[in-house]
Design an enzyme around this catalytic site. Structure first.
Site, PDB file in Angstrom:
ATOM      1  N   CYS A 178      19.316 -13.496  14.673  1.00 12.21           N
ATOM      2  CA  CYS A 178      18.070 -13.631  13.938  1.00 12.21           C
ATOM      3  C   CYS A 178      18.062 -14.899  13.065  1.00 12.21           C
ATOM      4  O   CYS A 178      17.982 -15.999  13.597  1.00 12.21           O
ATOM      5  CB  CYS A 178      17.814 -12.369  13.117  1.00 12.21           C
ATOM      6  SG  CYS A 178      16.073 -12.129  12.666  1.00 12.21           S
ATOM      7  N   ARG A 226       4.364 -10.449  12.946  1.00 11.91           N
ATOM      8  CA  ARG A 226       5.774 -10.093  12.840  1.00 11.91           C
ATOM      9  C   ARG A 226       6.200  -9.258  14.044  1.00 11.91           C
ATOM     10  O   ARG A 226       5.465  -8.369  14.492  1.00 11.91           O
ATOM     11  CB  ARG A 226       6.041  -9.326  11.549  1.00 11.91           C
ATOM     12  CG  ARG A 226       7.524  -9.180  11.238  1.00 11.91           C
ATOM     13  CD  ARG A 226       7.785  -8.819   9.796  1.00 11.91           C
ATOM     14  NE  ARG A 226       9.208  -8.872   9.508  1.00 11.91           N
ATOM     15  CZ  ARG A 226       9.859  -9.964   9.137  1.00 11.91           C
ATOM     16  NH1 ARG A 226       9.187 -11.096   8.986  1.00 11.91           N
ATOM     17  NH2 ARG A 226      11.157  -9.952   8.906  1.00 11.91           N
ATOM     18  N   HIS A 280      19.190  -7.081  16.566  1.00 10.10           N
ATOM     19  CA  HIS A 280      19.974  -6.325  15.597  1.00 10.10           C
ATOM     20  C   HIS A 280      20.393  -5.026  16.286  1.00 10.10           C
ATOM     21  O   HIS A 280      20.247  -4.873  17.480  1.00 10.10           O
ATOM     22  CB  HIS A 280      19.134  -6.020  14.357  1.00 10.10           C
ATOM     23  CG  HIS A 280      18.684  -7.225  13.598  1.00 10.10           C
ATOM     24  ND1 HIS A 280      19.541  -8.013  12.858  1.00 10.10           N
ATOM     25  CD2 HIS A 280      17.443  -7.784  13.467  1.00 10.10           C
ATOM     26  CE1 HIS A 280      18.858  -8.989  12.279  1.00 10.10           C
ATOM     27  NE2 HIS A 280      17.584  -8.884  12.633  1.00 10.10           N
TER      28      HIS A 280
END
Length: 238
Positions: free
Chosen positions: A92, A125, A189
């Site tokens: 990320c 997002r 993640h």
């Protein structure tokens, strides 16, 4: 190799959504094969060691990401590690700062130029499950993870996508992550390596200088159950 030295970079700045779990997964999978492991947590006020065998970077917010990029640029050791062929896994925010530039705190920042890519802000997002078909050259099959980021990453000619997206956004809705040499960046993640044991083994194989097929098999019952559950959840949602 007598001891595998794995550096977890800047846990005081970049360590969100369980990314430290990648260090734990690698250490477990190495020790299960009789390889001694020395995990090394290097904070942002410490020099990055030159003698490690693998380097890991996690995700973080805009402010810590900008600070981490500046300190890594000044230190220079991660760039030299990449040039020496040491495996690097970046997640990320850590992935974004490996490129030429990234966007944080309302402006663009200089990246480390380890990977041929740049990142900016996306229209929305990206939050939720991400999955894809990994680059065939890597031999790791499908990937699965969790993403939470506002950026979009644009790949240059000197890198290849880590995967083609089948669910989620990743870089841009079509590709996820990037790789070149022994450097891998991803938005996964989860932690990513807990869901992707073949990716973990690929990094281990690079670190000790063998083909992944030469690593002794270990019991992956639970990782495979996790993968199956996540893929089934995606299938049900669709």
């Amino acid at each position: 190799m007598s001891t595998l030295r794995i550096v977890w970079l800047y846990p005081d700045l970049l360590s969100t959504y369980g990314d430290r779990g990648n260090l734990l997964v690698l250490a477990h999978r190495a020790r299960a094969r009789g390889i001694d492991v020395e995990p090394m947590q290097v904070r942002s006020d410490q020099r990055v060691p030159h003698s490690a065998d693998m380097y890991l970077i996690g995700g973080g917010e805009d402010g810590p990401q900008a600070v981490a990029a500046d300190r890594l640029l000044q230190d220079g050791a991660l760039n030299r590690a990449a040039e020496a062929g040491k495996p690097i896994l970046a997640i990320c925010a850590g992935y974004q700062l490996l490129g030429s530039s990234f966007y944080a705190n309302g402006r663009a920042y200089e990246g480390l130029n380890i990977l041929d890519l740049r990142s900016d802000r996306g229209p929305s997002r990206a939050v939720g499950e991400i999955a894809g078909d990994a680059a065939p050259q890597l031999g790791i099959g499908q990937i699965t993870g969790f993403e939470n980021h506002g950026g979009r990453t644009h790949l240059g000619e000197a890198v290849q996508p880590l995967a083609r997206v089948t669910a989620g956004i990743g870089n841009d809705g079509a590709t996820e992550g990037a790789w070149a040499g022994h450097v891998i960046g991803t938005y996964m993640h989860g932690p990513g390596l807990a869901r992707n044991p073949r990716l973990a083994d690929l990094l281990l194989a690079w670190a000790i200088g063998v083909d992944p097929s030469q690593l002794p098999p270990i019991d992956d019952t639970w990782p495979e159950r996790l993968r199956a559950e996540r893929f089934q959840a995606l299938s049900t949602a669709q």
